[in-house]
Scaffold this motif. Structure first.
Motif, PDB file in Angstrom:
ATOM      1  N   LEU A  24     -13.743  58.527 109.250  1.00 53.93           N
ATOM      2  CA  LEU A  24     -14.447  58.661 107.975  1.00 53.93           C
ATOM      3  C   LEU A  24     -15.108  60.031 107.853  1.00 53.93           C
ATOM      4  O   LEU A  24     -14.992  60.698 106.823  1.00 53.93           O
ATOM      5  CB  LEU A  24     -15.490  57.536 107.868  1.00 53.93           C
ATOM      6  CG  LEU A  24     -16.236  57.413 106.553  1.00 53.93           C
ATOM      7  CD1 LEU A  24     -15.277  57.008 105.458  1.00 53.93           C
ATOM      8  CD2 LEU A  24     -17.337  56.377 106.667  1.00 53.93           C
ATOM      9  N   PHE A  25     -15.763  60.480 108.919  1.00 54.01           N
ATOM     10  CA  PHE A  25     -16.467  61.772 108.866  1.00 54.01           C
ATOM     11  C   PHE A  25     -15.489  62.931 108.771  1.00 54.01           C
ATOM     12  O   PHE A  25     -15.791  63.961 108.168  1.00 54.01           O
ATOM     13  CB  PHE A  25     -17.368  61.942 110.091  1.00 54.01           C
ATOM     14  CG  PHE A  25     -18.532  60.997 110.105  1.00 54.01           C
ATOM     15  CD1 PHE A  25     -19.169  60.652 108.919  1.00 54.01           C
ATOM     16  CD2 PHE A  25     -18.991  60.446 111.280  1.00 54.01           C
ATOM     17  CE1 PHE A  25     -20.237  59.778 108.914  1.00 54.01           C
ATOM     18  CE2 PHE A  25     -20.063  59.562 111.287  1.00 54.01           C
ATOM     19  CZ  PHE A  25     -20.680  59.227 110.101  1.00 54.01           C
ATOM     20  N   GLU A  26     -14.307  62.734 109.358  1.00 52.03           N
ATOM     21  CA  GLU A  26     -13.292  63.788 109.292  1.00 52.03           C
ATOM     22  C   GLU A  26     -12.813  63.966 107.845  1.00 52.03           C
ATOM     23  O   GLU A  26     -12.668  65.067 107.344  1.00 52.03           O
ATOM     24  CB  GLU A  26     -12.131  63.361 110.204  1.00 52.03           C
ATOM     25  CG  GLU A  26     -11.006  64.343 110.332  1.00 52.03           C
ATOM     26  CD  GLU A  26      -9.815  63.673 111.011  1.00 52.03           C
ATOM     27  OE1 GLU A  26      -8.694  64.134 110.792  1.00 52.03           O
ATOM     28  OE2 GLU A  26     -10.014  62.672 111.731  1.00 52.03           O
ATOM     29  N   GLU A  50     -21.663  59.922  94.560  1.00 57.11           N
ATOM     30  CA  GLU A  50     -20.435  60.133  93.793  1.00 57.11           C
ATOM     31  C   GLU A  50     -19.172  59.878  94.623  1.00 57.11           C
ATOM     32  O   GLU A  50     -18.077  59.789  94.082  1.00 57.11           O
ATOM     33  CB  GLU A  50     -20.421  61.549  93.173  1.00 57.11           C
ATOM     34  CG  GLU A  50     -20.673  62.714  94.116  1.00 57.11           C
ATOM     35  CD  GLU A  50     -22.155  62.837  94.508  1.00 57.11           C
ATOM     36  OE1 GLU A  50     -22.417  63.611  95.429  1.00 57.11           O
ATOM     37  OE2 GLU A  50     -23.042  62.173  93.913  1.00 57.11           O
ATOM     38  N   GLN A  51     -19.335  59.710  95.947  1.00 60.72           N
ATOM     39  CA  GLN A  51     -18.149  59.524  96.786  1.00 60.72           C
ATOM     40  C   GLN A  51     -17.892  58.067  97.141  1.00 60.72           C
ATOM     41  O   GLN A  51     -16.884  57.774  97.790  1.00 60.72           O
ATOM     42  CB  GLN A  51     -18.310  60.323  98.082  1.00 60.72           C
ATOM     43  CG  GLN A  51     -18.120  61.807  97.892  1.00 60.72           C
ATOM     44  CD  GLN A  51     -18.045  62.550  99.206  1.00 60.72           C
ATOM     45  OE1 GLN A  51     -18.385  61.994 100.248  1.00 60.72           O
ATOM     46  NE2 GLN A  51     -17.613  63.776  99.160  1.00 60.72           N
ATOM     47  N   ILE A  52     -18.768  57.158  96.741  1.00 62.91           N
ATOM     48  CA  ILE A  52     -18.664  55.799  97.267  1.00 62.91           C
ATOM     49  C   ILE A  52     -17.317  55.146  96.917  1.00 62.91           C
ATOM     50  O   ILE A  52     -16.711  54.448  97.731  1.00 62.91           O
ATOM     51  CB  ILE A  52     -19.864  54.929  96.797  1.00 62.91           C
ATOM     52  CG1 ILE A  52     -19.789  53.505  97.358  1.00 62.91           C
ATOM     53  CG2 ILE A  52     -20.004  54.860  95.299  1.00 62.91           C
ATOM     54  CD1 ILE A  52     -19.978  53.417  98.836  1.00 62.91           C
ATOM     55  N   VAL A  53     -16.822  55.402  95.700  1.00 64.53           N
ATOM     56  CA  VAL A  53     -15.556  54.780  95.319  1.00 64.53           C
ATOM     57  C   VAL A  53     -14.423  55.325  96.185  1.00 64.53           C
ATOM     58  O   VAL A  53     -13.588  54.560  96.698  1.00 64.53           O
ATOM     59  CB  VAL A  53     -15.276  55.022  93.818  1.00 64.53           C
ATOM     60  CG1 VAL A  53     -13.920  54.487  93.437  1.00 64.53           C
ATOM     61  CG2 VAL A  53     -16.356  54.374  92.977  1.00 64.53           C
ATOM     62  N   ASP A  54     -14.410  56.650  96.407  1.00 67.75           N
ATOM     63  CA  ASP A  54     -13.352  57.235  97.226  1.00 67.75           C
ATOM     64  C   ASP A  54     -13.429  56.757  98.670  1.00 67.75           C
ATOM     65  O   ASP A  54     -12.404  56.479  99.295  1.00 67.75           O
ATOM     66  CB  ASP A  54     -13.439  58.768  97.182  1.00 67.75           C
ATOM     67  CG  ASP A  54     -13.147  59.308  95.793  1.00 67.75           C
ATOM     68  OD1 ASP A  54     -12.431  58.599  95.061  1.00 67.75           O
ATOM     69  OD2 ASP A  54     -13.639  60.391  95.448  1.00 67.75           O
ATOM     70  N   VAL A  55     -14.647  56.663  99.183  1.00 66.74           N
ATOM     71  CA  VAL A  55     -14.808  56.213 100.571  1.00 66.74           C
ATOM     72  C   VAL A  55     -14.296  54.791 100.716  1.00 66.74           C
ATOM     73  O   VAL A  55     -13.557  54.460 101.648  1.00 66.74           O
ATOM     74  CB  VAL A  55     -16.289  56.324 100.990  1.00 66.74           C
ATOM     75  CG1 VAL A  55     -16.551  55.574 102.280  1.00 66.74           C
ATOM     76  CG2 VAL A  55     -16.697  57.770 101.147  1.00 66.74           C
ATOM     77  N   CYS A  56     -14.649  53.914  99.758  1.00 69.68           N
ATOM     78  CA  CYS A  56     -14.210  52.528  99.843  1.00 69.68           C
ATOM     79  C   CYS A  56     -12.692  52.432  99.719  1.00 69.68           C
ATOM     80  O   CYS A  56     -12.050  51.659 100.434  1.00 69.68           O
ATOM     81  CB  CYS A  56     -14.880  51.685  98.758  1.00 69.68           C
ATOM     82  SG  CYS A  56     -16.607  51.369  99.110  1.00 69.68           S
ATOM     83  N   ARG A  57     -12.128  53.226  98.811  1.00 73.77           N
ATOM     84  CA  ARG A  57     -10.679  53.178  98.649  1.00 73.77           C
ATOM     85  C   ARG A  57      -9.989  53.655  99.924  1.00 73.77           C
ATOM     86  O   ARG A  57      -9.001  53.060 100.368  1.00 73.77           O
ATOM     87  CB  ARG A  57     -10.249  54.020  97.450  1.00 73.77           C
ATOM     88  CG  ARG A  57      -8.779  53.854  97.113  1.00 73.77           C
ATOM     89  CD  ARG A  57      -8.416  54.425  95.763  1.00 73.77           C
ATOM     90  NE  ARG A  57      -8.790  53.535  94.684  1.00 73.77           N
ATOM     91  CZ  ARG A  57      -9.510  53.912  93.628  1.00 73.77           C
ATOM     92  NH1 ARG A  57      -9.924  55.154  93.523  1.00 73.77           N
ATOM     93  NH2 ARG A  57      -9.800  53.050  92.686  1.00 73.77           N
TER      94      ARG A  57
END
Lengths: 201, 401
Positions: A24-26, A50-57
């Motif tokens: 994830l950190f990478e 603003e990144q939560i959707v991308d992180v979850c996807r």
């Protein structure tokens, strides 16, 4: 009583050693590990709003991660902090038998967070509940309205500054009309002055 | 009058809106369901919840950690001990007590958790069969449930809201006569489950009403966060007791029943099989019940034993302090997920270092399961709606909290 020494709480998974967090950190270098003590040993990550959707996807779709079950979506209110609402997401992977906790912070007069309904349809009711009880607005939610409280309810009950709604008991000078026992001595004195001899029962 | 939801009381073309509930015998509580019908076919459905919202999570924030235990019973009133356990184990994680719980306490907890599961499934089976027109099953199920409730009454003095669990163990040891009562229940229960199955499993009317009804696929079940017997009936072999074990479950021998079709009938088979497995666990827990303490000896978090209070000054002080001001776990957060009769109950507790929790959150399985209901019933007949609601085994107390 004999005091047995406390066992240390399960150690927090060191972020650099946890393979999921390393991935994830990478991919998302802006994410950082949470410093709050996770007593259940669950790896916890603070994600920019603003990144939560991308992180979850990313976590859901990567073939070696497959965090496809959103088992918790809730909020904690910390009114003493500048960004008072802490959104907590717990994702579960049936494949890895593993859970991660994601946190997003928001605050201000109109707190907003991107909606996850595009990724998990089940986020719909969970986000409505957080909106209802905390007043956090989920951007992109198809049907954001109250779910537990009545439609005409004012305020958001799970905020820390929302009063509990108990009947206030005034122990001061004003005699509470509904409970004479609070001020028994004074009532008895008044009655004596008025010439009532029967004692207060 | 327009409704706030997506469905309005307005005839559109050949359709009409039917309001089911909130007072309807087959909705198992105060669930309101709005159905858009075309003839007898459901075109769209929308559950409306919140009629039983009592603000339990809010109230927990204003009580000490011990006082909040009694509130957790009221969340899922058909399986109070499951909720007790979820909450208590989350607080134990916060206090670092998890590995120190005496084995006798853990065995008794598992025993009670499984008795609760059987009692909850019995209510489900009785009411579900009643909805579908088989009234004798209801009476049989409640007869056996009464037996479980009398065991609860023996140990805690209360039939339903036992609040028997404490942070660090149990409230008290089990009294005399407990062993015999549970042994008697374990002895007769398998034949009683045979009786229910004889009435339903091959009953043509019951099969007509349930086979192939209200199906949900494996993929949909995961995406909608469905857990518990419904997920397993759709073919996902997932049980937190086996896959992410907690307490002493790894020491017991039991199977996780799985279905294939994800319809009402498979959910019935899964739950009935689960009752048999629970009886097996209760039997093993009773036979292997170790001797020993029933609470951790740690005056910071756990109440001292009753006898010690009478004998020791320190215990009296600890007891007084724990009862009046409670205890303060170090700041932190913990989630505890357990397999309740209805699915995954997750209790998330946040401590800010004071004697009251900053946040107590219950992830109620029925909440997610009910959200998937429209998926199961859209395109089917009105009569199937009743079967579908029965099969997801909702408890409105935990949906609305």
């Amino acid at each position: 009583m004999q005091v047995t020494p406390a066992t240390p709480a399960p150690a927090e998974a060191a972020p650099e050693r946890d393979p999921v967090l390393a991935r994830l950190f990478e991919r998302f270098p802006e994410c950082r590990p949470s410093t709050f003590r996770a007593a259940d040993g669950m790896p916890t990550v603070i994600v920019p709003r603003e990144q939560i959707v991308d992180v979850c996807r990313f976590l859901r779709d990567e073939p070696d991660l497959k965090f496809e079950f959103l088992c918790e979506l809730t909020c904690v209110d910390w009114p003493e902090r500048p960004e008072r609402f802490e959104l907590v997401y717990i994702l579960h992977s049936y494949q890895l038998v593993k859970r991660v906790r994601l946190k997003v912070y928001t605050g201000g007069a109109q707190p907003t967070v991107p909606s996850l309904t595009g990724i998990w349809p089940m986020a719909n009711w969970y986000e409505r509940e957080v909106y209802d009880l905390f007043g956090v607005v989920f951007e992109g939610h198809p049907d954001l309205r109250r779910i537990l409280m009545p439609e005409d309810w004012e305020g958001h009950p799970l905020r820390r500054d929302f009063p509990l709604g108990e009947e206030p008991v005034d122990y001061g000078l004003v005699r509470p009309a509904y409970n004479i026992h609070h001020d028994r001595g004074r009532i008895e004195k008044e009655r004596r002055l008025r010439g009532v001899t029967r004692p207060v029962v | 009058m327009s409704m706030p939801g997506v469905l309005e009381y307005r005839a559109e073309g050949d359709t009409m809106v039917l309001n089911m509930g909130p007072q309807h015998p087959s909705t198992h509580g105060v669930l309101r369901l709005m159905l858009r019908l075309e003839g007898e076919t459901v075109v769209a459905a929308e559950p409306d919840i919140g009629y039983l919202h009592t603000g339990i999570e809010k109230t927990c924030e204003t009580r000490t950690y011990h006082q909040a235990i009694v509130l957790t019973d009221r969340i899922d009133y058909l399986a109070p001990i499951s909720n007790n356990y979820a909450y208590v184990s989350a607080v134990e994680k916060l206090c670092g007590l998890t590995d120190r719980i005496p084995r006798r306490a853990e065995y008794l907890r598992v025993l009670l958790l499984e008795l609760t599961r059987i009692a909850s499934h019995l209510v489900w089976l009785g009411t579900h069969a009643l909805d579908l027109g088989a009234s004798s099953v209801f009476l049989y199920c409640f007869r056996e449930r009464e037996q479980i409730l009398s065991i609860f009454e023996l140990i805690s003095g209360v039939r339903m809201m036992t609040s028997y669990l404490r942070v660090g163990g149990l409230c008290a040891d089990v009294p005399e006569g407990f062993h015999e009562k549970v042994a008697e229940f374990v002895r007769i229960m398998p034949s009683r489950i045979d009786d229910y199955e004889a009435l339903l499993t091959r009953n043509p009317i019951f099969r007509d009403r349930t086979v192939g009804v209200a199906t949900i696929s494996k993929e949909d079940a995961i995406a909608w966060g469905v857990t518990g017997p419904i997920l397993r009936a759709s073919g996902v072999k997932w049980d937190l007791r086996k896959n992410m074990p907690y307490s002493v479950y790894p020491e017991f021998d039991f199977e996780v029943p799985v279905g294939t079709h994800g319809d009402v009938y498979d959910r019935y088979l899964v739950r009935v099989q689960e009752m048999r497995e629970s009886v097996k666990i209760v039997k093993q827990a009773l036979e292997g019940l170790p001797e020993g303490d029933i609470r951790v000896r740690d005056p910071r978090y756990c109440l001292p034993k009753r006898e010690e209070i009478h004998r020791s000054m320190e215990s009296l002080i600890h007891h007084f302090k724990l009862v009046t001001e409670g205890f303060s776990p170090p700041p932190g957060e913990a989630q505890s997920a357990i397999e309740s009769p209805r699915g995954e109950v997750g209790c998330y507790v946040v401590s800010d270092g004071t004697n009251k929790p900053r946040r107590v959150r219950f992830r109620a399985p029925s909440f997610a399961n009910l959200q998937a209901l429209p998926l199961m019933i859209e395109g089917r007949m009105v009569a199937d709606v009743v079967a579908a609601i029965g099969s997801i085994d909702i408890v409105l107390g935990e949906i609305d909290r």
